[in-house]
Scaffold this motif. Structure first.
Motif, PDB file in Angstrom:
ATOM      1  N   UNK A  89       0.841  -1.179   0.000  1.00 53.33           N
ATOM      2  CA  UNK A  89       0.000   0.000   0.000  1.00 53.33           C
ATOM      3  C   UNK A  89       0.883   1.238   0.000  1.00 53.33           C
ATOM      4  N   UNK A  91       0.138   4.441   0.186  1.00 53.70           N
ATOM      5  CA  UNK A  91      -0.155   5.466   1.182  1.00 53.70           C
ATOM      6  C   UNK A  91      -0.260   4.889   2.579  1.00 53.70           C
ATOM      7  N   UNK A 155      -8.072  -3.216 -11.711  1.00 55.60           N
ATOM      8  CA  UNK A 155      -7.683  -4.013 -10.546  1.00 55.60           C
ATOM      9  C   UNK A 155      -8.748  -3.913  -9.479  1.00 55.60           C
ATOM     10  N   UNK A 156      -8.484  -4.498  -8.325  1.00 58.59           N
ATOM     11  CA  UNK A 156      -9.452  -4.433  -7.230  1.00 58.59           C
ATOM     12  C   UNK A 156      -9.530  -3.025  -6.656  1.00 58.59           C
ATOM     13  N   UNK A 157     -10.471  -2.823  -5.785  1.00 59.78           N
ATOM     14  CA  UNK A 157     -10.644  -1.499  -5.186  1.00 59.78           C
ATOM     15  C   UNK A 157      -9.414  -1.064  -4.415  1.00 59.78           C
ATOM     16  N   UNK A 158      -8.606  -2.030  -3.996  1.00 62.96           N
ATOM     17  CA  UNK A 158      -7.440  -1.677  -3.202  1.00 62.96           C
ATOM     18  C   UNK A 158      -6.265  -1.228  -4.057  1.00 62.96           C
ATOM     19  N   UNK A 160      -4.330   1.156  -5.489  1.00 60.82           N
ATOM     20  CA  UNK A 160      -4.327   2.605  -5.331  1.00 60.82           C
ATOM     21  C   UNK A 160      -3.356   3.308  -6.256  1.00 60.82           C
TER      22      UNK A 160
ATOM     23  N   UNK C 153     -14.061   0.402   1.115  1.00 52.86           N
ATOM     24  CA  UNK C 153     -13.549   0.795  -0.204  1.00 52.86           C
ATOM     25  C   UNK C 153     -14.090   2.157  -0.592  1.00 52.86           C
ATOM     26  N   UNK C 157     -12.178   5.381  -1.427  1.00 49.06           N
ATOM     27  CA  UNK C 157     -11.934   5.005  -2.813  1.00 49.06           C
ATOM     28  C   UNK C 157     -10.788   4.017  -2.929  1.00 49.06           C
ATOM     29  N   UNK C 158     -10.699   3.149  -1.961  1.00 51.54           N
ATOM     30  CA  UNK C 158      -9.679   2.115  -2.010  1.00 51.54           C
ATOM     31  C   UNK C 158      -8.307   2.579  -1.581  1.00 51.54           C
ATOM     32  N   UNK C 159      -8.187   3.876  -1.346  1.00 44.84           N
ATOM     33  CA  UNK C 159      -6.873   4.402  -0.977  1.00 44.84           C
ATOM     34  C   UNK C 159      -6.792   4.500   0.544  1.00 44.84           C
ATOM     35  N   UNK C 160      -5.687   4.069   1.114  1.00 43.36           N
ATOM     36  CA  UNK C 160      -5.568   4.091   2.576  1.00 43.36           C
ATOM     37  C   UNK C 160      -5.747   5.495   3.126  1.00 43.36           C
ATOM     38  N   UNK C 162      -4.739   8.074   5.939  1.00 41.32           N
ATOM     39  CA  UNK C 162      -3.786   8.350   6.996  1.00 41.32           C
ATOM     40  C   UNK C 162      -4.341   9.451   7.879  1.00 41.32           C
ATOM     41  N   UNK C 252      -2.408   3.717   9.756  1.00 40.81           N
ATOM     42  CA  UNK C 252      -3.097   4.028   8.511  1.00 40.81           C
ATOM     43  C   UNK C 252      -4.292   3.106   8.356  1.00 40.81           C
ATOM     44  N   UNK C 255      -7.404  -0.288   3.140  1.00 46.93           N
ATOM     45  CA  UNK C 255      -8.694  -0.888   2.793  1.00 46.93           C
ATOM     46  C   UNK C 255      -8.686  -2.394   2.964  1.00 46.93           C
TER      47      UNK C 255
ATOM     48  N   UNK D 307     -16.545  -0.251  -8.809  1.00 51.33           N
ATOM     49  CA  UNK D 307     -15.926  -1.352  -8.080  1.00 51.33           C
ATOM     50  C   UNK D 307     -15.964  -1.085  -6.581  1.00 51.33           C
ATOM     51  N   UNK D 308     -15.787   0.185  -6.238  1.00 47.55           N
ATOM     52  CA  UNK D 308     -15.755   0.524  -4.824  1.00 47.55           C
ATOM     53  C   UNK D 308     -17.073   0.199  -4.148  1.00 47.55           C
TER      54      UNK D 308
END
Ligand SMILES: Nc1ncnc2c1ncn2[C@@H]1O[C@H](COP(=O)(O)OP(=O)(O)OP(=O)(O)O)[C@@H](O)[C@H]1O
Ligand SMILES: Nc1ncnc2c1ncn2[C@@H]1O[C@H](COP(=O)(O)OP(=O)(O)OP(=O)(O)O)[C@@H](O)[C@H]1O
Ligand SMILES: [Mg+2]
Ligand SMILES: [Mg+2]
Lengths: 320, 513, 341, 341
Positions: A89, A91, A155-158, A160, C153, C157-160, C162, C252, C255, D307-308
């Protein structure tokens, strides 16, 4: 007390410099093995370790940062001098990697966490995607199409970082190549062939006038290829990947020639990246170089692969 | 334990504790109760009698708020409005003992006694449990219901059906209540425990509790009750004063006809025959060295107190449980029956006393339950012959007078009717040797003689029958020969023609050794 | 509703000794999970003794099991009622992500409050559907599994995510008190709390009663529905706490946070001797189960077992462990009453 | 082992009407899964009617549900016995990968044999541990889940295995008979087969008896252990068949083959009305459940839901569907008896 008292990156290999290569231990924390690209990287790395004579600890994290942290800690407990990390990941691992990198030099491969670690070796997904996009654009223009309708397997939602870059790169490439496009659908294929195939089936059913199925990697694009291959109603649908260079895809590009249905992909060689990253790791461990000697980022070669340059890259005997 | 209106235990000006008016309970397709008016007084024992499926348990459940009424209402003294659910009934002071005792298997005996302490309301004591589970108080309470021998920290899971029944009854000693309902509490207990129950009922009655007592054993009904309410097909036929009636009148009201007195069976002809089953020095469970023979055409009774080892004998010789040692010969040939399936192959079957646990499959309808054992015979190459199954099940339902159709779920039948289904299931397999453990548990007097006839029919075909029962009277009128067990051993054998109930009970109780 | 039939023959742990003989011996006999653990520790000592027992690794181990440990406690109380909660992993993820993201995640304490609230809400919804609507816990929590993960998710939007206070979280996660990480201390406090609730309070007894025989519980006047509901809410709170601890450890809200945790938690509960059909299970067992799985994962890493084979090893270990347990059991069973009941 | 307590109140389907009244009306009343499906189809028609009902999409739908459909049947028979099998997904993966790789995967027919054998072996191991060793099905199949998936990774080092006969497989997957894909026909044949076995044979009756009341089944002379074993083996065979169908559809044994299929299969079985504690459940329900989940996935795709959000939608749909079902149920219940049984 504190487990990681400092947050400054380590300035030398953990456990001190180890001039004898055969005593060097490198930990490779792979993010996952669920796609051929990553699996191939492991096979390559083990080969490199054997050739150079250092000890490789290899673990994969199933795309989960939590598991990855546990694995990195276990590698450190086993006396790894340097870590090669394919981050799960970009971020989400910032603090975690700051802590880890304070005890051991970290070299990222493929996916890095900016601002942490020593250096990062990655394929430039944006550029690779663009190169593949250009080839695809040219092909459609050659067929006399100025604009196309396309669907994308993501790709999957993860996902990023890598996926979005490949996607953007490919689209930029189409535009640069002078092709207009309209995106009719985007669905996740989880970077896997079977999931990609199902997603492609559904999107094509919803948009029968699609011209192009784009997969953000070859596995998904191959799934898309399975859908259109041999079906009368999809005889005008083409397939492309924005990056990877998986053997099966290259084989299709080669066999189809410049009229093939599988138009292009991008080179994202697991072996190139692995070689470079492990080289850095050994250099740091043996004291040949210092962590500070490396730039924060370096990229592996980025090319698009289409019918014209396929012979340079297709090797039926390669594992990936 | 609560109200005290009875100076001598028999109120002249009866205080009404509950009043049911126009109570109806309809299940889909069944009118379990169809307009019942009944009152219950303080300090009396009201027996409720009726054939299987007459609606006795249903009435009890409505009174206890376990099920909602379809129509009508039940008022309980001191409670502002008709009770709507179990919790309210409990507040109003109703304590129900179910036909199938409700015991928490994973709790110890002691914890099961004090279960009510966990209930809702002001009895909650948030930070203290366990206080009483192993106390002397608990032991005293258990002793009162004849369970003095149990350890309080033993798991309830390991108790037999009779013990479970008594354990749930022990709760009457620790709760406060105005109305106590005993639904066939005596069905799986023997005379010994009956006395404990009798004591309990007397104490409660003396304290002004209303006791509703449901039983098919008319001798118990007459020994205990003050009044008898008779139900038939969901209707209240009559309420009689016990002192002014007799068993014949009650049976007539229950089943619409008088019952002819049962004759003692004629002795079976066993001379010169080879024994069908010979048991030699059998050990297993609580059985400690049991030997006996059963001849073809014979109905043998096995009598004893709860825990004397009768069920252990029955289970070990039918493969339900492995014997620790000893030999079992069937027609002179030694057999090792290690599972019910193997026993079935040898045509040896066991009708369980534990209907709830092992009797029938709860998601099966009557047809499916009745055919469970014989299904292989009704099928070709593993495929069921549906026509045959259907027609035979219909016949069985008629033969055993089951109140319900082939498609009725067995679990929705009244207790007695469930028992009939289970008996039919086993007898349909046409066994050579059958052990019937408490076969008439919960079966009404009318159907009982029908079952006796069927049992004799089995014996008449040169099969062997072993009947285990806690009712001496039943064995005397059913069996050709009666064995009495005590402490895991057979201590005496009786010819029913020359023995009476007292002989049996005395032999079962006496501690000569 | 008479006899249950989750397992054809009662599982080993499902069959407590018929006679509770000498308490210590009896207790030791039934602690087969402990033997599995001891065996694992022996293997660890033999193969990788110095590294395994090293301070760094022990600290790692403690950290690695503290989050899953708390989740396992949540799973335990649900399993005791005869239910199952497969949404714990997703719920943990959602609690973590929202605690990290809400108002920008400015403070560790606020994060704790948010995580607990999220956990409680999820638990309350699960519990409501299970207890008041009478739905199968499996299908309810399956729906919640997907819903909560989807919200994770969607939230980022799937982004971690922080949190602003990432540094404080990171600091918290690596703080130790007399050498023991705070996260592990939190876990141990929760173990004590749940043990207290289960063994010492009326509520705890009710939980066991409901799991063992819901009809008997109901007719004894136990408030079945509210008790059940409270169990799911408490489980949700624990899971929320786990989500907050996740932030402490990883700083963090990723997801994937808590992904597949449910399987591990259930496995830990079951290997620790609890019965999935309810009414039987101990906190101690759940703790041992947690440690077992943490040690297995740690050991496979330390032994540098190929990633390809780790799953296979883990699976084989589970199978061998539970099978061995029954061998011991069947010997014991033969000694007492075999086909009884 | 007295009263079960999987759900506090019996699940709707768990409460059979006392009298099976008017058969058609009664049947219709209990088919709430069917209503969920009808509602979904309505939504599909309104939002994407022309595409959804188009020939291409219907073919796709049939293909998409045929593999999971076969796996759901396997899950159904296990659930009927009161067990659960969470290893079906991994087992399918292993069967697919080995069928593709063994001897280089030279022929489609050989692949079928290999896949069936692999499936049967896995089923036999699961079944042996469950029936003869008396272990909890959940923990056994959890072990198998990890073991089989690990073997999948190890067999191909994570790289997809393309059988030599890939083209024949691909051809098979595309073949239709009077417009119906062969894979779907295989599924439907299996549906008929399992329905026949369950409803018409002694074996089927025994399966239900064991699931409903294992004690009664045993004491009625039913060979409980061997029947249970046969159930798991049959389930394994079906899963093996599914693995082979996977090859037919994707022409490649990927290492993610069958991933998370177990959750979908269990969900389909449960939404189709089966009771997880065993003894109650219908083949028709399982088929409807399969279709429901396939339609949900298809529809979310056709609607191009992000997808989310797909997971969140799916989860919310499950929750809403099962909750609606109980509302209908509780109305019915009020009319009859709540605490009955
Ligand atoms: N849950 C139920 N659903 C449908 N019908 C029921 C249910 N419970 C009882 N019945 C029916 O109601 C009628 C009365 O049953 P009840 O249990 O009150 O009889 P009973 O007098 O107690 O008989 P027994 O002496 O056999 O115990 C029976 O015909 C029975 O089948
Ligand atoms: N050692 C034992 N362990 C477990 N269960 C036992 C044991 N011995 C007997 N049982 C079971 O307990 C029950 C009581 O049976 P037992 O033979 O002791 O008495 P019984 O004379 O049949 O009395 P009851 O009238 O209570 O059935 C039976 O179901 C039997 O299978
Ligand atoms: Mg009754
Ligand atoms: Mg008995």
């Amino acid at each position: 007390g504190q487990i990681y008292p400092s947050s400054a990156p380590a300035q030398g290999p953990a456990g001190g410099v180890q001039p004898d290569v055969s005593k060097v231990v490198v930990g490779f924390a792979q993010q996952q093995l669920q796609a051929p690209y990553f699996a191939a990287m492991q096979v390559q790395s083990e080969q490199i370790a054997k050739d150079k004579g250092f000890k490789l600890l290899f673990q994969a994290a199933n795309k989960d940062p939590a598991i990855q942290l546990n694995q990195m800690q276990a590698m450190m407990a086993q006396g790894a001098n340097v870590l090669v990390v394919n981050a799960t990941s970009v971020k989400g691992q910032k603090e975690m990697m700051t802590q880890v990198a304070s005890k051991i030099p970290v070299i990222y491969i493929d996916t890095g966490v900016p601002g942490t670690g020593t250096t990062s070796v990655s394929s430039d997904n944006l550029t690779i995607g663009r190169e593949s996009g250009k080839i695809t654009a040219k092909r459609f223009l050659d067929m006399g199409k100025q604009s196309i309708k396309m669907v994308i397997l993501t790709g999957p939602a993860t996902d990023e970082f890598v996926g979005p870059n490949r996607r953007q790169g490919f689209l930029d490439g189409l535009k640069e190549g002078g092709l207009q496009y309209e995106i009719k659908g985007e669905q996740s294929g989880d970077y896997a062939q079977d999931k990609g195939q199902v997603a492609a089936e559904n999107m094509l059913a919803a948009n029968p006038d699609t011209d192009l199925v784009l997969g953000l990697n070859d596995s998904m694009a191959l799934g898309g290829y399975n859908v259109v291959n041999g079906k009368e109603q999809y005889k005008n649908v083409y397939v492309a990947a924005s990056a990877d260079g998986q053997k099966e895809a290259l084989a299709l590009i080669k066999s189809g020639g410049c009229n093939g249905r599988y138009i292009s992909t991008g080179l994202n060689s697991p072996s190139l990246a692995a070689e470079q990253a492990l080289g850095y790791a050994v250099d740091i461990a043996t004291g040949v170089k210092k962590p500070a000697d490396y730039p924060p980022e370096s990229f592996t070669k980025a090319v698009g692969i289409g019918c014209e340059n396929i012979d340079e890259y297709y090797d039926p005997k390669s594992i990936f | 334990m609560t109200t005290s209106t009875s100076p001598d235990g028999r109120p002249d000006e009866p205080e009404v504790l509950f009043r049911a008016t126009g109570v109806k309970k309809h299940y889909p397709g069944v009118k379990a109760l169809d307009g019942v008016d009944l009152e219950g007084y303080a300090g009396e024992v009201l027996a409720v009698c009726g054939a299987n499926g007459a609606g006795k348990s249903t009435f009890a459940k409505l009174l206890a708020g376990v099920q909602p009424l379809t129509e009508g209402e039940i008022q309980i003294a001191g409670f502002p409005h008709p009770v709507r659910n179990a919790a309210e009934a409990e507040q109003a002071g109703v304590l129900m003992m179910f036909q199938e005792p409700l015991i928490i298997d994973d709790f110890t005996v002691g914890e099961n006694v004090w279960l009510y302490k966990l209930r809702e309301g002001r009895d909650i004591r948030p930070w203290a449990t366990k206080v009483d589970a192993n106390s002397d108080e608990t032991r005293r309470v258990l002793a009162k219901v004849g369970l003095g021998g149990l350890r309080t920290n033993q798991l309830a899971r390991d108790l037999g059906p009779g013990q479970r029944q008594m354990l749930s009854l022990s709760r009457a000693e620790v709760t406060t209540h105005k109305i106590m309902i005993l639904d066939e509490t005596t069905a799986s207990t023997s005379e010994e425990h009956f006395n404990d129950i009798l004591d309990l009922v007397r104490r409660e009655r003396g304290a002004g509790t209303h006791i509703m007592f449901v039983s098919h054993r008319l001798n118990e009904v007459f020994a205990m009750s003050d009044r008898i309410a008779v139900l038939r097909n969901g209707l209240l036929v009559d309420v009689l004063k016990t002192s002014e009636t007799n068993p014949d009148e009650v049976t007539t009201l229950m089943i619409g006809q008088a019952l002819k007195a049962l004759d003692r069976p004629k002795p079976a002809q066993t001379e010169g025959k080879q024994p069908l089953v010979s048991v030699r020095d059998l050990h297993g469970g609580t059985a400690a060295g049991v030997s006996f023979d059963v001849f073809p055409g014979e109905v043998v009774g096995l009598y004893g107190l709860v825990g004397s080892g009768r069920s252990s004998v029955g289970r070990t010789i039918t493969g339900q449980k492995k014997a620790a040692s000893g030999t079992i010969l069937i027609r002179g040939e030694e057999v090792a029956l290690s599972s019910p399936g193997q026993a079935l192959d040898k045509s040896v079957v066991y009708l369980t006393e534990d209907r709830r646990l092992e009797g029938f499959v709860k998601d099966f309808d009557n047809g499916e339950n009745m055919s469970l054992v014989v299904l292989p015979k009704w099928s070709k190459g593993g495929v069921i012959d549906a026509t045959k199954e259907r027609s035979r099940v219909r016949e069985l339902i008629d033969e055993f007078q089951v109140k319900g159709g082939p498609k009725t779920y067995t679990s929705s039948l009244s207790g007695g009717n469930q028992q009939k289904v289970v008996i039919a299931k086993w007898l349909e397999s046409d066994p050579d040797f059958v052990v019937l453990d408490e076969p008439t548990k919960g079966i009404d007097v009318g159907a009982r003689s029908n079952i006796y006839e069927i049992i004799h029919g089995v014996a008449a075909r040169e099969k062997g029958v072993l009947v285990i029962s806690s009712e001496a009277e039943e064995l005397l009128s059913l069996c050709h020969r009666i064995l009495v067990m005590r402490n895991g051993q057979i201590v005496a054998e009786f010819d029913p023609a020359e023995a009476d109930t007292d002989d049996l009970i005395r032999t079962a109780l006496t501690h000569q050794d | 509703m008479s006899a249950t039939a989750t397992a054809p023959a009662p599982a080993p742990q499902a069959q407590p000794e018929a006679q509770r003989g000498s308490p210590v011996v009896g207790w030791l006999k039934s602690q087969y999970a402990l033997y599995i653990l001891v065996a694992l520790l022996l293997v660890a000592t033999i193969t990788r003794g110095s590294i395994f027992w090293g301070g760094t690794n022990l600290t790692n181990l403690l950290l690695q099991m503290s989050i899953i440990g708390v989740v396992t406690l949540a799973e335990l109380i649900v399993v005791l009622t005869g239910g199952i909660d497969i949404s714990v992993g997703s719920a943990l993820g959602l609690a973590a992500v929202i605690a990290a993201g809400l108002f920008g995640g400015p403070s560790v304490f606020l994060g704790l409050v948010v995580a607990l609230i999220i956990g409680a809400i999820i638990g309350a919804v699960n519990g409501f559907l299970v207890s008041f609507r009478g739905l199968e816990p499996f299908i309810v929590t399956l729906g919640m599994l997907a819903l909560a993960r989807g919200l994770v998710y969607a939230y980022g939007n799937g982004i971690p995510i922080n949190p602003t206070a990432a540094a404080s979280y990171a600091k918290l996660g690596q703080t130790t008190i007399i050498g023991i990480p705070v996260l592990a201390i939190i876990w141990l406090v929760m173990v004590a709390l749940i043990a207290f609730l289960l063994y010492r309070t009326v509520w705890g007894r009710r939980v066991y009663a409901i799991g063992s025989n819901v009809e008997a519980a109901r007719s004894s006047g136990i408030p079945v529905k509210t008790t059940l509901w409270s169990v799911y809410i408490l489980a949700g709170l624990l899971v929320g706490l786990g989500g907050w601890m996740f932030l402490g450890r990883f700083a963090s809200g990723t997801s994937t946070a808590g992904n597949l945790l449910e399987l591990e938690a259930i496995a830990a509960v079951v290997i620790g001797g609890a019965r999935l059909s309810g009414g039987y299970g101990k906190v101690f067992g759940a703790v041992v189960g947690t440690i077992i799985f943490a040690v297995i994962a740690n050991l496979l890493s330390l032994l540098n077992v190929s990633t390809f084979l780790q799953d296979a090893f883990r699976g084989a270990l589970i199978l061998v462990a539970v099978t061995l347990a029954t061998i011991q059991f069947s010997r014991k069973r033969r000694a007492t009453a075999p086909a009884a009941k």
